[in-house]
Motif scaffolding. Sequence first.
Motif, PDB file in Angstrom:
ATOM      1  N   ASP A  14      -2.946   4.584  -3.732  1.00 36.04           N
ATOM      2  CA  ASP A  14      -2.169   4.208  -4.911  1.00 36.04           C
ATOM      3  C   ASP A  14      -0.981   5.150  -5.028  1.00 36.04           C
ATOM      4  O   ASP A  14      -1.154   6.372  -5.006  1.00 36.04           O
ATOM      5  CB  ASP A  14      -3.023   4.310  -6.175  1.00 36.04           C
TER       6      ASP A  14
ATOM      7  N   GLN B  81       5.110   0.774 -13.070  1.00 34.02           N
ATOM      8  CA  GLN B  81       4.885  -0.014 -11.865  1.00 34.02           C
ATOM      9  C   GLN B  81       4.833   0.891 -10.641  1.00 34.02           C
ATOM     10  O   GLN B  81       5.678   1.769 -10.455  1.00 34.02           O
ATOM     11  CB  GLN B  81       5.991  -1.062 -11.680  1.00 34.02           C
TER      12      GLN B  81
ATOM     13  N   LYS C 152       2.907   1.208  -6.337  1.00 33.80           N
ATOM     14  CA  LYS C 152       2.530   0.476  -5.126  1.00 33.80           C
ATOM     15  C   LYS C 152       1.069   0.733  -4.804  1.00 33.80           C
ATOM     16  O   LYS C 152       0.515   1.770  -5.142  1.00 33.80           O
ATOM     17  CB  LYS C 152       3.406   0.929  -3.947  1.00 33.80           C
ATOM     18  N   ARG C 153       0.477  -0.222  -4.136  1.00 28.65           N
ATOM     19  CA  ARG C 153      -0.906  -0.091  -3.696  1.00 28.65           C
ATOM     20  C   ARG C 153      -0.982  -0.504  -2.235  1.00 28.65           C
ATOM     21  O   ARG C 153      -0.501  -1.566  -1.857  1.00 28.65           O
ATOM     22  CB  ARG C 153      -1.783  -1.002  -4.548  1.00 28.65           C
TER      23      ARG C 153
ATOM     24  N   GLU D  21      -3.549  -1.031   1.112  1.00 30.45           N
ATOM     25  CA  GLU D  21      -4.917  -1.105   1.627  1.00 30.45           C
ATOM     26  C   GLU D  21      -4.866  -0.873   3.131  1.00 30.45           C
ATOM     27  O   GLU D  21      -4.199  -1.618   3.858  1.00 30.45           O
ATOM     28  CB  GLU D  21      -5.537  -2.465   1.319  1.00 30.45           C
TER      29      GLU D  21
ATOM     30  N   VAL E 222      -5.356  -0.976 -15.593  1.00 30.56           N
ATOM     31  CA  VAL E 222      -4.637  -1.134 -14.327  1.00 30.56           C
ATOM     32  C   VAL E 222      -4.715  -2.583 -13.869  1.00 30.56           C
ATOM     33  O   VAL E 222      -5.773  -3.213 -13.954  1.00 30.56           O
ATOM     34  CB  VAL E 222      -5.240  -0.226 -13.235  1.00 30.56           C
TER      35      VAL E 222
ATOM     36  N   ASP F  70      -4.042  -4.542 -10.416  1.00 29.61           N
ATOM     37  CA  ASP F  70      -3.725  -4.479  -8.988  1.00 29.61           C
ATOM     38  C   ASP F  70      -3.348  -5.866  -8.510  1.00 29.61           C
ATOM     39  O   ASP F  70      -4.077  -6.827  -8.737  1.00 29.61           O
ATOM     40  CB  ASP F  70      -4.937  -3.991  -8.192  1.00 29.61           C
TER      41      ASP F  70
ATOM     42  N   LYS G  47       1.085  -4.323  -5.307  1.00 21.59           N
ATOM     43  CA  LYS G  47       1.653  -3.645  -6.461  1.00 21.59           C
ATOM     44  C   LYS G  47       0.545  -3.169  -7.386  1.00 21.59           C
ATOM     45  O   LYS G  47      -0.530  -3.736  -7.426  1.00 21.59           O
ATOM     46  CB  LYS G  47       2.572  -4.598  -7.243  1.00 21.59           C
ATOM     47  N   ARG G  48       0.850  -2.122  -8.113  1.00 25.61           N
ATOM     48  CA  ARG G  48      -0.105  -1.576  -9.076  1.00 25.61           C
ATOM     49  C   ARG G  48       0.632  -1.359 -10.394  1.00 25.61           C
ATOM     50  O   ARG G  48       1.679  -0.722 -10.428  1.00 25.61           O
ATOM     51  CB  ARG G  48      -0.651  -0.244  -8.564  1.00 25.61           C
TER      52      ARG G  48
ATOM     53  N   GLU H 179       0.274   0.008 -14.411  1.00 27.69           N
ATOM     54  CA  GLU H 179      -0.530   0.707 -15.417  1.00 27.69           C
ATOM     55  C   GLU H 179      -0.006   0.310 -16.789  1.00 27.69           C
ATOM     56  O   GLU H 179       1.166   0.532 -17.099  1.00 27.69           O
ATOM     57  CB  GLU H 179      -0.441   2.221 -15.221  1.00 27.69           C
TER      58      GLU H 179
END
Lengths: 80, 80
Positions: free
Chosen positions: A7, A39, A41-42, A44, B5, B7, B41-42, B44
């Motif tokens: 994250d 905003q 970023k995530r 994986e 959050v 995601d 995207k993440r 919060e």
Amino acid sequence: MARVVVDVMLKPEILDPQGQAIARKLPQMGFDGVGAVRQGKRFELELDGPADDEALERVHKIAETLLANPVIENFEVRVL
Amino acid sequence: MARVVVDVMLKPEILDPQGQAIARKLPQMGFDGVGAVRQGKRFELELDGPADDEALERVHKIAETLLANPVIENFEVRVL
């Protein structure tokens, strides 16, 4: 095979115009009760092997050099 | 005041060129052992009140209409 999440969020002291734009839009769309939005970023990552200490250290290095800009962003590595 | 959050990730069947570019770059930078990368995207969200059922339902609606594109993206709402 393990899956690891990185994250990446702007540091709290860095202005986040995208998040602010969303927060400002919400009441106009009839959504109340949200004070602030940030905003980020995530990512994986699918590891070929297990998420052991060595692999997580490598992901940490990847995050630091490629996924995040440590000057303005914080990141967090989590095993899924 | 609660923090929630959201995601947002591309659906598995949708091509992710950003993630692929990162995955391809990793071996060139000396990082082995990562098979695939997906970028998402993440968000919060800071709620004015508690993260009760009603608030989470509202966040769900916000995610659906403003934060994600449900045609090509999945999203997940979590309380921090």
